[in-house]
Motif scaffolding. Sequence first.
Motif, PDB file in Angstrom:
ATOM      1  N   MET A   1      47.954  48.478  44.604  1.00 48.05           N
ATOM      2  CA  MET A   1      47.506  47.096  44.582  1.00 48.05           C
ATOM      3  C   MET A   1      48.474  46.235  45.380  1.00 48.05           C
ATOM      4  O   MET A   1      49.680  46.392  45.278  1.00 48.05           O
ATOM      5  N   ILE A   2      47.942  45.336  46.157  1.00 46.03           N
ATOM      6  CA  ILE A   2      48.756  44.398  46.917  1.00 46.03           C
ATOM      7  C   ILE A   2      48.868  43.120  46.092  1.00 46.03           C
ATOM      8  O   ILE A   2      47.860  42.494  45.769  1.00 46.03           O
ATOM      9  N   ASP A   3      50.101  42.724  45.747  1.00 44.33           N
ATOM     10  CA  ASP A   3      50.296  41.514  44.946  1.00 44.33           C
ATOM     11  C   ASP A   3      50.417  40.287  45.848  1.00 44.33           C
ATOM     12  O   ASP A   3      49.796  39.264  45.594  1.00 44.33           O
ATOM     13  N   PHE A   4      51.238  40.404  46.893  1.00 42.66           N
ATOM     14  CA  PHE A   4      51.347  39.321  47.867  1.00 42.66           C
ATOM     15  C   PHE A   4      51.792  39.898  49.205  1.00 42.66           C
ATOM     16  O   PHE A   4      52.281  41.016  49.284  1.00 42.66           O
ATOM     17  N   ILE A   5      51.590  39.090  50.230  1.00 37.59           N
ATOM     18  CA  ILE A   5      51.994  39.491  51.580  1.00 37.59           C
ATOM     19  C   ILE A   5      52.722  38.320  52.222  1.00 37.59           C
ATOM     20  O   ILE A   5      52.306  37.165  52.072  1.00 37.59           O
TER      21      ILE A   5
ATOM     22  N   ALA B   1      47.470  38.019  46.728  1.00 39.30           N
ATOM     23  CA  ALA B   1      46.286  38.793  47.107  1.00 39.30           C
ATOM     24  C   ALA B   1      45.501  39.300  45.910  1.00 39.30           C
ATOM     25  O   ALA B   1      46.034  39.469  44.807  1.00 39.30           O
ATOM     26  N   TYR B   2      44.227  39.552  46.184  1.00 39.72           N
ATOM     27  CA  TYR B   2      43.368  40.263  45.248  1.00 39.72           C
ATOM     28  C   TYR B   2      42.432  41.120  46.086  1.00 39.72           C
ATOM     29  O   TYR B   2      41.854  40.649  47.069  1.00 39.72           O
ATOM     30  N   THR B   3      42.299  42.382  45.705  1.00 36.21           N
ATOM     31  CA  THR B   3      41.490  43.338  46.454  1.00 36.21           C
ATOM     32  C   THR B   3      40.240  43.701  45.669  1.00 36.21           C
ATOM     33  O   THR B   3      40.315  43.991  44.482  1.00 36.21           O
TER      34      THR B   3
END
Length: 182
Positions: A1-5, A49-51
Amino acid sequence: MIDFIKGKVAIKTPTYVTIDVSGIGYGFIISLNTFSSLPEKGCEARLFAYTIIKDEKIQLFGFISERERELFLTLISITGIGPKIALRILSEITPDNLGKIIQKGSVSSLSKIKGIGEKTAKRIILELSNRLVEKEDKDLENSCIQALISLGYSKKEAGNACERALTKNPKDLEELIKEALK
């Protein structure tokens, strides 16, 4: 999971942004609120982010703040509200104003948004008001516990005192702490 970029803004449109992170471009679907808060092309930005993975399609949604992402997640958990409608709501109403609309129970403010009828607006207000009250109570309790810990109480003592004090229905943090200290 991507939390932030965190990276440089490569492409920026009102509904989409690409963030360049070490030569890799991450494309995010965004709200107008996020668009207006992002820096210009070439500047560094951070997006939460939310995927969503659906039908072999991956979509990344980007948010300027954790609060905006939380509201998005809460909105899409409501029956009949998908990502598209949730982003439309967050594009037309800032997170702070959405909270005020929910507290006032303003069905008309929500039903002005394209794709949201009166019935859906009522459902959103009902669902969010319950969740906002629960979150506010939890935040109030956590703040009280931290205050008591800073005064030298153990975490267990502080938790028990705050829990007992909450049954008196205090109107604010100050009143809760006073009641917990009794």
